[in-house]
Write a protein that holds these residues in place. Structure first.
Motif, PDB file in Angstrom:
ATOM      1  N   THR A 489      36.156  20.617  32.103  1.00 22.40           N
ATOM      2  CA  THR A 489      34.790  20.688  31.372  1.00 22.40           C
ATOM      3  C   THR A 489      34.863  21.948  30.577  1.00 22.40           C
ATOM      4  O   THR A 489      35.486  22.913  31.086  1.00 22.40           O
ATOM      5  N   PRO A 490      34.141  22.098  29.794  1.00 24.32           N
ATOM      6  CA  PRO A 490      34.009  23.608  28.959  1.00 24.32           C
ATOM      7  C   PRO A 490      33.354  24.767  29.625  1.00 24.32           C
ATOM      8  O   PRO A 490      33.780  25.722  29.444  1.00 24.32           O
ATOM      9  N   TRP A 491      32.422  24.393  30.470  1.00 25.12           N
ATOM     10  CA  TRP A 491      31.793  25.557  30.994  1.00 25.12           C
ATOM     11  C   TRP A 491      31.757  25.672  32.476  1.00 25.12           C
ATOM     12  O   TRP A 491      30.989  26.505  33.120  1.00 25.12           O
ATOM     13  N   SER A 573      21.236  33.435  29.000  1.00 28.55           N
ATOM     14  CA  SER A 573      20.991  34.595  29.008  1.00 28.55           C
ATOM     15  C   SER A 573      21.915  35.597  28.031  1.00 28.55           C
ATOM     16  O   SER A 573      23.182  34.833  28.091  1.00 28.55           O
ATOM     17  N   GLU A 574      21.573  36.741  27.839  1.00 32.05           N
ATOM     18  CA  GLU A 574      22.504  37.456  26.995  1.00 32.05           C
ATOM     19  C   GLU A 574      23.818  37.774  27.863  1.00 32.05           C
ATOM     20  O   GLU A 574      24.845  37.930  27.033  1.00 32.05           O
ATOM     21  N   VAL A 575      23.655  38.100  29.056  1.00 29.62           N
ATOM     22  CA  VAL A 575      24.735  38.431  30.026  1.00 29.62           C
ATOM     23  C   VAL A 575      25.696  37.320  29.914  1.00 29.62           C
ATOM     24  O   VAL A 575      26.863  37.494  29.740  1.00 29.62           O
ATOM     25  N   GLU A 576      25.284  35.814  30.006  1.00 27.16           N
ATOM     26  CA  GLU A 576      26.198  34.881  30.229  1.00 27.16           C
ATOM     27  C   GLU A 576      26.843  34.524  28.837  1.00 27.16           C
ATOM     28  O   GLU A 576      28.158  34.321  28.503  1.00 27.16           O
ATOM     29  N   LEU A 582      33.519  37.514  25.867  1.00 25.39           N
ATOM     30  CA  LEU A 582      34.800  38.362  26.386  1.00 25.39           C
ATOM     31  C   LEU A 582      35.898  37.492  27.119  1.00 25.39           C
ATOM     32  O   LEU A 582      37.061  37.762  26.899  1.00 25.39           O
ATOM     33  N   LYS A 583      35.658  36.092  27.697  1.00 22.46           N
ATOM     34  CA  LYS A 583      36.554  35.356  28.066  1.00 22.46           C
ATOM     35  C   LYS A 583      37.104  34.666  26.939  1.00 22.46           C
ATOM     36  O   LYS A 583      38.531  34.473  26.958  1.00 22.46           O
ATOM     37  N   LEU A 584      36.549  34.128  25.961  1.00 20.57           N
ATOM     38  CA  LEU A 584      37.292  33.548  24.545  1.00 20.57           C
ATOM     39  C   LEU A 584      38.081  34.816  24.042  1.00 20.57           C
ATOM     40  O   LEU A 584      39.178  34.221  23.594  1.00 20.57           O
ATOM     41  N   ARG A 585      37.705  35.919  23.967  1.00 23.03           N
ATOM     42  CA  ARG A 585      38.777  36.973  23.278  1.00 23.03           C
ATOM     43  C   ARG A 585      39.878  37.163  24.230  1.00 23.03           C
ATOM     44  O   ARG A 585      40.992  37.126  23.670  1.00 23.03           O
ATOM     45  N   GLU A 586      39.538  37.030  25.360  1.00 25.16           N
ATOM     46  CA  GLU A 586      40.909  37.045  26.560  1.00 25.16           C
ATOM     47  C   GLU A 586      41.905  36.088  26.354  1.00 25.16           C
ATOM     48  O   GLU A 586      43.021  36.233  26.125  1.00 25.16           O
ATOM     49  N   LYS A 587      41.364  34.655  26.508  1.00 23.78           N
ATOM     50  CA  LYS A 587      42.181  33.665  26.013  1.00 23.78           C
ATOM     51  C   LYS A 587      42.762  33.721  24.657  1.00 23.78           C
ATOM     52  O   LYS A 587      44.114  33.320  24.288  1.00 23.78           O
ATOM     53  N   LEU A 588      42.246  34.035  23.533  1.00 26.13           N
ATOM     54  CA  LEU A 588      42.657  34.235  22.289  1.00 26.13           C
ATOM     55  C   LEU A 588      43.842  35.061  22.235  1.00 26.13           C
ATOM     56  O   LEU A 588      44.946  34.742  21.428  1.00 26.13           O
TER      57      LEU A 588
END
Length: 628
Positions: A489-491, A573-576, A582-588
């Motif tokens: 699942t995505p999240w 929240s903004e933190v989430e 950050l996680k998407l950038r790392e995967k990219l």
């Protein structure tokens, strides 16, 4: 050659492109790689093929001496220089006169090194595992000349030209040396500089492409294979649209030796030797010359293709090697290494090793070269050891007598050597794939879709399918360890890959074992049990587990791209949200570096999602995440 064993390697003079005195590597602290350069590397294309070119000569006072390293900014540690010097000359027992070609492999010393060129990720992601660049070893490809010369104090001209590379392209580099070395020995430095400049104009080794490599007025045409190539592929065809003049010299392979010629003395034991290689057993090959030694070791280690040979191996090894004490100690079990040697002293030193293959001078016995006999280790004598395979090992599989009859018949009919090698290579390929087949999937499904051992067109030619089919079709055993796609699942963090259970796999062999694809009988279960304890299972499983983890991460990224990200952000929240960016950038970044098997469309959608998420944040956070 008697003085070789007493003299140590020294640098006798600065040759072509040698560094000035203040940067002499003998004075400077030992560095471990190519010196720091400007952003535009002047030898970038050269470095895609070779690390450096060395010239080793024999000095009457100093012994083997490193006369030249080119390019001059490549740094070798003292230990590496010493190894290259000793391994570039045959020892005194070989008595090699004239021109001799062979190869060696040394361990890199001096710690991790900076990348030698920038396109390695692209090569590694597409090249077969057996043709990957060596991260911790150097290959040395040697052209040695020893001829009588009355002008020399010793009465002989002795010099070696050595190509140092991380690529296992033995066929290509031997062909290159046969063109360059004779010319170099006549014209020396100017010739070598011109050749290095030509290599610096070559295109990078790109899997899947047929390349034209000009050198010394000759065009060498080679094809770099890919992971998805058929194991038995046709030789590259000349590119007609280029109308090359002169016509190119076409190499049918960059790495494959004449397997039949190399293994001729041991054809009756090729099954046993294949098992020893598969299990990573320690083996000493004692041969009459470095050429025979290195070719036999390389032929044996290639028997497992398309599997990568995960153990250490040294095509040519001497008593002066820096690992000599490590390999000959009796205080611990022999290491998992295949050693090629020519000095009979090793018979005494390595008497405790479980397997020793002694090869004599090539002799014919009827139509077949005289075969070495299987002998017990107790019959191994320190002096005057006769040729033979000295081992207490009993093969798990029965010998393939049909193969031997076909090869013998081919010799009687004067069948071309390349055809004989193709027969032998296909046999070993079928054997390896039959063994690995149940590991990657428990059931056999033909291209037509029928399972099991049912008849049908094409069943007998399954080994000619692209290797990728064995790793991507249905019902893989390893695929059963992957979580179901609907559970991704995505999240949420993706589920873990289940562990490999040997007992479960062994139970599956009754209905889906190697008997489906191989006619050989024997104790397959016993062979698998020993294989699970070998370095090759560990290396194979680590690689496959890494690929599965990357696939799992790619599926997770695709799931995110298919989700409604705006709906997800409503109550977060903004933190989430920042954490997601950050996680998407790392995967990219990982995906763009070819570490994740994703489509270009997925990469574009990921970039769009990152932009969408960042635009929903306050201006101050946007400035932090996207600085000007």
């Amino acid at each position: 050659m008697d003085a070789l064993s007493r003299a140590g390697p020294r640098r006798v003079r600065r040759g072509l492109g040698a560094p000035p005195p203040e940067s002499d590597p003998a004075v400077a602290p030992p560095s471990s790689g190519r010196a720091a350069r400007a952003p535009k590397l002047p030898w970038a294309r050269f470095s895609a093929w070779l690390e450096c070119v060395c010239v080793v000569t024999f000095d009457l006072e100093l012994g083997q001496a490193l006369e030249l390293v080119y390019p001059s900014d490549f740094r070798l540690t003292d230990k590496e220089k010493s190894s290259i010097c000793y391994l570039s000359f045959p020892d005194s027992h070989s008595g090699c006169l004239g021109d001799t070609q062979f190869s060696f492999r040394i361990r890199q010393s001096g710690g991790p090194r900076s990348p030698w060129h920038t396109d390695d990720g692209h090569y590694s992601s597409r090249a077969p595992v057996s043709l990957q660049r060596e991260p911790a070893h150097y290959f040395g490809y040697v052209y040695f000349r020893q001829v009588k010369d009355s002008s020399m104090k010793r009465g002989y001209f002795q010099k070696s030209l050595v190509l140092v590379s991380r690529l296992p392209f033995v066929r290509l580099f031997q062909a290159l040396l046969s063109l360059v070395a004779p010319e170099y020995f006549d014209k020396l430095a100017p010739c070598l500089e011109a050749v290095c400049n030509e290599i610096d104009q070559w295109p990078a080794p790109t899997p899947g492409r047929t390349l034209n490599l000009p050198v010394m007025g000759v065009v060498v045409q080679v094809h770099i294979p890919t992971r998805v190539d058929q194991p038995e592929s046709s030789p590259p065809k000349q590119c007609s649209q280029e109308n090359l003049l002169p016509a190119p010299v076409v190499l049918t392979s960059v790495h494959e030796l004449d397997l039949f010629r190399c293994l001729q003395p041991v054809l009756t034991h090729v099954q046993t030797l294949w098992e020893l290689m598969l299990l990573g057993e320690p083996l000493v090959v004692l041969a009459p010359s470095p050429t025979v030694s290195s070719e036999m070791v390389l032929a044996l280690t290639s028997c497992l293709r398309p599997l990568k040979f995960c153990c250490d191996y040294r095509p040519y090894f001497t008593i002066h090697d820096s690992e000599f004490k490590e390999f000959t100690t009796r205080t611990q079990a022999p290491p998992n290494v295949v050693l090629g040697v020519t000095n009979p002293f090793f018979i005494k030193t390595l008497q405790h090793w479980p397997h020793i293959l002694r090869i004599g001078e090539p002799k014919m016995s009827g139509d077949l070269p005289k075969q070495v006999k299987l002998k017990k280790p107790s019959r191994l004598k320190t002096l005057d050891t006769k040729p033979g395979l000295y081992t207490a090992y009993t093969a798990h599989l029965h010998r393939d007598k049909v193969l031997l009859k076909r090869l013998l018949k081919g010799m009687q009919k004067k069948r071309p050597a390349d055809v004989q090698s193709a027969l032998l290579r296909r046999h070993l390929l079928e054997l390896t794939q039959s063994f690995i087949f149940p590991l990657v999937r428990p059931g056999l499904r033909r291209r037509g879709g029928a399972e099991g051992r049912g008849g049908g067109k094409g069943r007998g030619r399954w080994w000619l399918w692209p290797w990728s089919l064995f790793l991507s079709r249905q019902e893989h055993y390893l695929a059963s360890l992957m979580p179901l796609q609907r559970s991704i699942t995505p999240w949420k963090t993706p589920p873990q890959i289940r562990p490999f259970r040997q007992d479960d796999f062994l139970r599956s062999l009754k209905h889906a074992g190697p008997q489906l694809t191989c006619i050989l009988k024997g104790d397959w279960l016993g062979l698998y049990r020993r294989f699970f304890k070998s370095p090759h299972f560990d290396g194979w499983y680590r690689q496959r587990h890494k690929e599965m983890a990357q696939k799992l991460e790619a599926l997770h990224l695709e799931a995110i791209c298919e989700a409604n990200i705006e709906a997800w952000m409503k109550d977060k929240s903004e933190v989430e949200v920042v954490d997601l960016v950050l996680k998407l950038r790392e995967k990219l970044v990982r995906a763009q570096a070819h570490q994740l098997p994703v489509k270009e469309e997925t990469l574009q959608r990921t970039q769009l999602y990152i932009q969408t998420v960042i635009s929903s944040l306050p201006k101050d956070l946007q400035a932090v995440l996207c600085p000007p």
